[in-house]
Design an enzyme around this catalytic site. Structure first.
Site, mmCIF file in Angstrom:
data_model
loop_
_atom_site.group_PDB
_atom_site.id
_atom_site.type_symbol
_atom_site.label_atom_id
_atom_site.label_comp_id
_atom_site.label_asym_id
_atom_site.label_seq_id
_atom_site.Cartn_x
_atom_site.Cartn_y
_atom_site.Cartn_z
ATOM 1 N N CYS A 138 -4.728 2.313 -3.674
ATOM 2 C CA CYS A 138 -3.489 2.849 -3.078
ATOM 3 C C CYS A 138 -2.347 1.858 -3.229
ATOM 4 C CB CYS A 138 -3.675 3.198 -1.597
ATOM 5 S SG CYS A 138 -4.888 4.469 -1.331
ATOM 6 N N HIS A 182 0.872 -1.176 0.000
ATOM 7 C CA HIS A 182 0.000 0.000 0.000
ATOM 8 C C HIS A 182 0.913 1.231 0.000
ATOM 9 C CE1 HIS A 182 -2.835 2.921 1.817
ATOM 10 N NE2 HIS A 182 -3.807 2.097 1.498
HETATM 11 C C1 LIG Z 1 -2.227 -2.833 3.554
HETATM 12 C C2 LIG Z 1 -2.609 -1.469 4.036
HETATM 13 N N1 LIG Z 1 -1.683 -0.695 4.640
HETATM 14 C C3 LIG Z 1 -1.984 0.509 5.108
HETATM 15 C C4 LIG Z 1 -3.233 1.048 4.988
HETATM 16 C C5 LIG Z 1 -3.511 2.403 5.529
HETATM 17 O O1 LIG Z 1 -4.426 2.335 6.594
HETATM 18 P P1 LIG Z 1 -5.060 3.644 7.210
HETATM 19 O O2 LIG Z 1 -5.613 4.437 6.057
HETATM 20 O O3 LIG Z 1 -6.116 3.131 8.135
HETATM 21 O O4 LIG Z 1 -3.976 4.367 7.926
HETATM 22 C C6 LIG Z 1 -4.222 0.306 4.352
HETATM 23 C C7 LIG Z 1 -5.570 0.870 4.153
HETATM 24 O O5 LIG Z 1 -6.315 0.473 3.294
HETATM 25 C C8 LIG Z 1 -3.909 -0.990 3.876
HETATM 26 O O6 LIG Z 1 -4.819 -1.749 3.270
#
Ligand SMILES: Cc1ncc(COP(=O)(O)O)c(C=O)c1O
Length: 396
Positions: free
Chosen positions: A354, A117
């Site tokens: 993302c 991500h």
């Molecule tokens: C694998 C992964 N990492 C990080 C995030 C970021 O999470 P947050 O937006 O809750 O900080 C997400 C959110 O979709 C995710 O799926």
């Protein structure tokens, strides 16, 4: 039934019962979580840690009790290894900023996977690191031999997702940790998509950091966790400066508080912390193993039923997968598929999720993604498949 505890699931959308299949973005909240937040603001609202009065003492006790619940949930050795953040993104930024300041010099390398991500990519770039991505095959499985070959004298950290949000792959985090540690390199696991679907034991994994968001595990938005092993947290400088993270402040010099408060500057989101406690209790009562096996049944059934649809291609077919299915139908734009499904009351996510490098890897602009939670049903999968059969001809 567990599903009955989620009031939002009774909503109708354009006259259709809501079919909520966007759980990787955020899960819905059970009544106990909504009640916990309401209870806090109705009866306990006060600033914690520094008050002598009754409300502050009680809110502090419950806030710290949540830390112990998180410790138990992820099997951490100490509760001071649990640092509250706003979510996964802030947790990773905390490590990138703090670890980065201490250990990453311009041009040093951080190994990430090719399926991260953006929040496990950009913070390392901001810290000045050169990224070395671990490649993955067409199924969405990481190449561990290639991983082992990425280490060199400039490697400072490995940062990998437990579960890919775009492909659903469950990565072999224990094995990755062993390999990283055999090179004396610490490892951070992005647990955003792991925590609600798998039993997480940070000691068994052996990782140095594990980060997750409450809102993807039935808790409110605005609360998350950065777990860090005591030995590594001890040598990291603070992240943000302000109240609560200090011992003594003069204009000449400041000394810092002990763990975990050193990393928690300012007033925390106490109502959300108590919501997180309620979500942990809710998940424990439901049983994480039962949740995982229900979601596996949904995944297998949906994978099989979706493959009945003409020209439907699934991206991410790893043997170890969580309840995430990314797909495209022919040349239809994912946004069009998502919009038509929405008109039938079905909530899915469309786009690059993302994770642009994943889309680049397959040469596609994005996908339609369905993702499951404990309250989804086989009937909802049927509703999705029937809807796709209905809209497919409109997309040609
Ligand atoms: C694998 C992964 N990492 C990080 C995030 C970021 O999470 P947050 O937006 O809750 O900080 C997400 C959110 O979709 C995710 O799926």
């Amino acid at each position: 039934m567990l599903r009955d505890q989620f009031p939002i699931l009774n909503t109708t959308v354009y006259g259709h019962p809501l079919v909520y299949l966007d759980n990787a973005a955020t899960t819905q909240k059970p009544q106990v979580v909504i009640d916990a937040i309401n209870h806090y603001y109705t009866t306990l609202n006060s600033n914690i840690h520094r008050g002598v009065h009754h409300l502050a003492a009680e809110a502090t006790e419950l806030h710290e009790e949540t830390r112990r619940k998180v410790q138990e949930l992820i099997h951490a050795r100490h509760n001071h290894e649990i640092v509250f953040t706003r979510g996964t993104t802030e947790a990773i930024n905390l490590v990138a900023s703090s670890f980065g300041r201490q250990f990453i010099k311009e041009g040093d390398e951080v190994i990430v996977s090719g399926m991260e991500h953006h929040s496990n990519i950009v913070p390392w770039q901001l810290a000045g690191a050169r990224l070395r991505p671990i490649p993955f095959n067409d199924e969405g499985v990481l190449d561990l031999e290639a991983f082992a070959a990425l280490f060199n004298e400039r490697t400072r950290l490995v940062a990998v997702a437990h579960v890919s949000n775009s492909l659903g792959t469950i990565n072999p985090v224990e094995q990755l940790t062993k390999i990283a540690h055999s090179h004396n390199v610490p490892i951070l696991i992005d647990g955003a998509q792991g925590i609600a679907h798998l039993t997480v034991d940070v000691q068994k994994i052996g990782c140095d950091f594990y980060c997750f968001s409450g809102h993807k595990m039935y808790a409110p938005m605005g609360i998350g966790v950065m777990y860090g092993r005591e030995e590594i947290l001890d040598v990291l400088p603070p992240y943000q400066g302000g109240g609560e993270m200090i011992k003594d402040v003069t204009f000449e010099r400041t000394t810092y508080n002990e763990l975990p408060f050193r990393f928690e500057a300012g007033t925390p989101s106490v109502g959300d912390t108590l919501g997180l406690a309620a979500a942990i209790d809710f998940m424990s009562a439901a049983g994480i193993e039962k949740i995982a096996s229900h979601e596996e049944e949904l995944l297998n059934y949906a994978t099989q039923r979706l493959s009945e649809i003409d020209q439907l291609r699934i991206f991410g077919t790893a043997p170890h997968k969580a309840g995430v299915i990314s797909f495209l139908i022919g040349n239809a734009h994912p946004y069009d598929v998502g919009t038509l499904l929405d008109k039938l009351g079905i909530a899915v996510r469309t786009g690059h999720h993302c994770a642009q490098p994943v889309m680049d890897r397959y040469g596609i602009p994005g996908t339609v993604r369905v993702s499951f939670a404990l309250y989804n049903t086989l009937q909802e999968v049927d509703t999705l498949v029937n809807a796709l059969h209905r809209i497919a001809p409109m997309l040609q």
